[in-house]
Write a protein that holds these residues in place. Structure first.
Motif, PDB file in Angstrom:
ATOM      1  N   UNK A 269      15.299 -10.454 -11.359  1.00  0.00           N
ATOM      2  CA  UNK A 269      14.778 -11.031 -10.123  1.00  0.00           C
ATOM      3  C   UNK A 269      13.978 -10.020  -9.303  1.00  0.00           C
ATOM      4  N   UNK A 270      13.893  -8.780  -9.795  1.00  0.00           N
ATOM      5  CA  UNK A 270      13.178  -7.740  -9.047  1.00  0.00           C
ATOM      6  C   UNK A 270      11.812  -7.444  -9.660  1.00  0.00           C
ATOM      7  N   UNK A 271      11.189  -8.480 -10.259  1.00  0.00           N
ATOM      8  CA  UNK A 271       9.871  -8.345 -10.868  1.00  0.00           C
ATOM      9  C   UNK A 271       8.917  -9.346 -10.218  1.00  0.00           C
ATOM     10  N   UNK A 272       7.755  -8.880  -9.799  1.00  0.00           N
ATOM     11  CA  UNK A 272       6.709  -9.766  -9.306  1.00  0.00           C
ATOM     12  C   UNK A 272       5.430  -9.485 -10.075  1.00  0.00           C
ATOM     13  N   UNK A 273       4.480 -10.398 -10.003  1.00  0.00           N
ATOM     14  CA  UNK A 273       3.283 -10.286 -10.844  1.00  0.00           C
ATOM     15  C   UNK A 273       2.009 -10.460 -10.034  1.00  0.00           C
TER      16      UNK A 273
ATOM     17  N   UNK B 208       0.613  -6.582  -2.634  1.00  0.00           N
ATOM     18  CA  UNK B 208       1.933  -6.823  -3.218  1.00  0.00           C
ATOM     19  C   UNK B 208       2.894  -5.680  -2.875  1.00  0.00           C
ATOM     20  N   UNK B 209       2.400  -4.457  -2.881  1.00  0.00           N
ATOM     21  CA  UNK B 209       3.218  -3.326  -2.423  1.00  0.00           C
ATOM     22  C   UNK B 209       3.685  -3.568  -0.987  1.00  0.00           C
ATOM     23  N   UNK B 210       2.760  -3.991  -0.146  1.00  0.00           N
ATOM     24  CA  UNK B 210       3.096  -4.203   1.256  1.00  0.00           C
ATOM     25  C   UNK B 210       4.087  -5.359   1.420  1.00  0.00           C
ATOM     26  N   UNK B 211       3.925  -6.402   0.648  1.00  0.00           N
ATOM     27  CA  UNK B 211       4.840  -7.555   0.733  1.00  0.00           C
ATOM     28  C   UNK B 211       6.263  -7.142   0.371  1.00  0.00           C
TER      29      UNK B 211
ATOM     30  N   UNK C  28       7.391  -4.036   0.305  1.00  0.00           N
ATOM     31  CA  UNK C  28       7.790  -2.791   0.979  1.00  0.00           C
ATOM     32  C   UNK C  28       7.469  -1.654   0.035  1.00  0.00           C
ATOM     33  N   UNK C  29       6.444  -0.844   0.344  1.00  0.00           N
ATOM     34  CA  UNK C  29       5.999   0.199  -0.586  1.00  0.00           C
ATOM     35  C   UNK C  29       7.113   1.113  -1.059  1.00  0.00           C
ATOM     36  N   UNK C  30       8.094   1.363  -0.189  1.00  0.00           N
ATOM     37  CA  UNK C  30       9.179   2.280  -0.531  1.00  0.00           C
ATOM     38  C   UNK C  30      10.177   1.664  -1.523  1.00  0.00           C
ATOM     39  N   UNK C  31      10.013   0.352  -1.821  1.00  0.00           N
ATOM     40  CA  UNK C  31      10.941  -0.315  -2.741  1.00  0.00           C
ATOM     41  C   UNK C  31      10.373  -0.457  -4.150  1.00  0.00           C
ATOM     42  N   UNK C  32       9.101  -0.123  -4.332  1.00  0.00           N
ATOM     43  CA  UNK C  32       8.461  -0.336  -5.643  1.00  0.00           C
ATOM     44  C   UNK C  32       8.722   0.854  -6.553  1.00  0.00           C
ATOM     45  N   UNK C  33       9.278   0.564  -7.675  1.00  0.00           N
ATOM     46  CA  UNK C  33       9.595   1.588  -8.672  1.00  0.00           C
ATOM     47  C   UNK C  33       8.382   1.884  -9.549  1.00  0.00           C
TER      48      UNK C  33
ATOM     49  N   UNK D  43      -0.656   3.113  -6.899  1.00  0.00           N
ATOM     50  CA  UNK D  43       0.693   3.587  -7.227  1.00  0.00           C
ATOM     51  C   UNK D  43       0.928   4.986  -6.676  1.00  0.00           C
ATOM     52  N   UNK D  44      -0.035   5.877  -6.887  1.00  0.00           N
ATOM     53  CA  UNK D  44       0.117   7.251  -6.417  1.00  0.00           C
ATOM     54  C   UNK D  44       0.243   7.319  -4.895  1.00  0.00           C
ATOM     55  N   UNK D  45      -0.543   6.508  -4.212  1.00  0.00           N
ATOM     56  CA  UNK D  45      -0.521   6.542  -2.747  1.00  0.00           C
ATOM     57  C   UNK D  45       0.857   6.177  -2.201  1.00  0.00           C
ATOM     58  N   UNK D  46       1.558   5.304  -2.921  1.00  0.00           N
ATOM     59  CA  UNK D  46       2.867   4.852  -2.453  1.00  0.00           C
ATOM     60  C   UNK D  46       4.022   5.524  -3.200  1.00  0.00           C
ATOM     61  N   UNK D  47       3.702   6.497  -4.049  1.00  0.00           N
ATOM     62  CA  UNK D  47       4.754   7.243  -4.724  1.00  0.00           C
ATOM     63  C   UNK D  47       5.408   6.534  -5.887  1.00  0.00           C
ATOM     64  N   UNK D  48       4.852   5.400  -6.324  1.00  0.00           N
ATOM     65  CA  UNK D  48       5.415   4.650  -7.449  1.00  0.00           C
ATOM     66  C   UNK D  48       4.856   5.181  -8.765  1.00  0.00           C
TER      67      UNK D  48
END
Length: 462
Positions: free
Chosen positions: A168-172, A202-205, A207-212, A241-246
């Motif tokens: 359930x932790x996957x979005x597209x 999608x990162x913002x939706x 939460x950038x800190x939650x994206x692996x 990805x780099x900007x948000x640390x993912x």
């Protein structure tokens, strides 16, 4: 003269009841299978883009026999083994040192599962109770059939039944598919910018800190049919990805290790992933084997934690499969077959486009290297798919296996919207020469013309 529906019902009955059971392959050599009844079938797909050096290669066979005479299995929890170390070193070297470690695994699905776990562990090691649990993938993708891999994939016919089991932790987000998705008047640069903004949104939706991690096929295979990312697309995705640390994961199970005419598909764009998966061509059909390649950033993260990847499988780094894969890769390298894949791929693409772009069944012919697809549409302008009840892709595959046609064609569906749309893929071994490419195209055209003769009266209502 009957109606479309009446004719279609009759046609469907013939398709469903008239298909033979799968034939048995008796032997295989080079580009050809020999069946039990003596029929010789040309392998234009390498199975599922697997058999990169053809069948019955003596060099690989001898390497397997030598390994049989030494050690065939040693659990990695107890022992290391020379073939596994040599294969890992070869894989790292093949990236020009851009990746620093290789983990040898089994199937491609297993490699994707390992990549997802590693991405999560990387952040968990750096920050206990890390909030980074979300993965972003793309619509129109395929990453394998185990639960994690299935969750990040998107072939509706393969995923829908199992949706209650999926993560359930996957979005597209959207794929980079210019032929279908670029807007009228939109430039390639503007289209890439739009896709970059979609990923950012999608990162913002989430939460950038939650994206692996974001997982992507640099060149989509089965799901969309050999779609090549536009120049600048992979770099744009990595920048987000780099900007948000993912992390960014490149799934090259199907498109990697020379299939696109470069050693690794990401080399066309010069964009290095954090984690990469390879398979299929790795064992070349001589062993069930895959690998996960990891760059220094991720390795350093593990070293700051417990120092190891928490993952183990019974047949991980099996000596016998590693020996087969190493011999396959060394054969490709020694015979300059990646360059041959590039050259013969250019020729294959040109011939397919010349002979099929004007065919009444065909909407698009696309690909790179020895990885090409033909998407079937009713109309080249609207790109409307054919009625799925016509079962065109499977019809083409079945016709190819009939005597007189004698060719393996890889059929797939869902290119239009996940459910609808027919396409087929061609991924011949890297050993093909010009005369082999000519023969592949001749046989494919013969199959296409035959199938069109079948359905033309149906779709015209005659």
């Amino acid at each position: 003269m009957g109606s479309y529906e009446e004719n279609l019902d009759t046609y469907l009955y013939q398709c469903v009841t008239g298909g033979p059971q799968a034939a048995t392959a008796k032997s295989a050599e080079g580009l050809y299978f020999t069946l039990e009844d003596g029929q010789k079938v040309m392998d234009a797909t390498g199975g599922a883009a697997v058999s990169a050096i053809g069948h019955g290669n003596k060099t690989v066979r001898e390497a397997i026999i030598r390994q049989l005479d030494t050690v065939t299995y040693a659990h990695p929890g107890y022992f290391s083994n020379a073939p596994a170390r040599e294969l890992a070193d070869w894989l790292v070297a093949s990236t020009g040192g851009q990746m620093s470690r290789a983990c040898i695994l089994g199937s491609g699905s297993e490699a994707v599962e390992a990549a997802l776990k590693l991405a999560y562990q990387y952040f968990a090691e750096l920050t206990p109770q890390s909030p980074r649990i979300n993965f972003i993938s793309r619509r129109g993708s395929w990453h394998g059939c185990t639960i994690g891999a299935l969750s990040v994939g998107d072939i509706k016919s393969r995923t829908t039944l199992f949706e209650p089991l999926l993560l359930k932790n996957v979005s597209k987000v959207s794929p980079c598919h210019p032929w279908r998705d670029m807007r009228k008047g939109e430039t390639e640069e503007a289209y890439v910018a739009r896709l970059k903004q979609e990923l950012e949104d999608e990162f913002q939706r989430l939460g950038p800190e939650t994206v692996c991690a974001f997982i992507v096929e640099p060149m989509v295979g089965t799901a969309l049919g050999c779609v090549v990312a536009l120049p600048g697309y992979l770099r744009a995705m990595k920048e987000v990805c780099d900007r948000h640390g993912a992390l960014i994961i490149f799934d090259e199970i199907m498109c990697g290790l020379g299939r696109t005419g470069a050693q690794h598909a990401w080399m066309h764009d010069g964009v290095v992933p954090d984690i990469q998966t390879v398979g299929k061509v790795l064992g070349g059909g001589y062993a069930a084997i895959s690998a996960m390649l990891v760059n220094d950033r991720v390795i350093r993260g593990l070293q700051e934690g417990n120092g190891s990847f928490i993952h183990a499988q019974t047949y991980q780094a099996q000596p016998l499969t590693c020996a087969a894969a190493l011999a396959t890769q060394q054969y490709i390298q020694a015979n300059n077959l990646v360059e041959n894949a590039r050259c013969m791929g250019e020729y294959l693409g040109k011939e397919l486009q010349q002979h099929l772009m004007d065919h009444p069944l065909v909407g698009d012919v696309r690909g790179r290297g020895l990885f090409w697809a033909v998407e079937l549409t009713q109309d080249k302008i609207t790109k409307a798919p054919w009625d799925p009840r016509l079962n065109l892709a499977k019809r083409i595959r079945s016709r190819g296996l009939e005597k007189g046609y004698d060719i393996c064609i890889f059929s797939a569906t869902g290119a239009a919207d996940g459910w609808n749309g027919d396409q087929f893929l061609l991924a011949p071994p890297y050993i093909v020469q010009k005369q082999d490419v000519d023969e592949i195209v001749t046989r494919v055209v013969k199959v296409m013309n035959s199938v069109w003769e079948d359905i033309e009266p149906i779709v015209s209502g005659r």
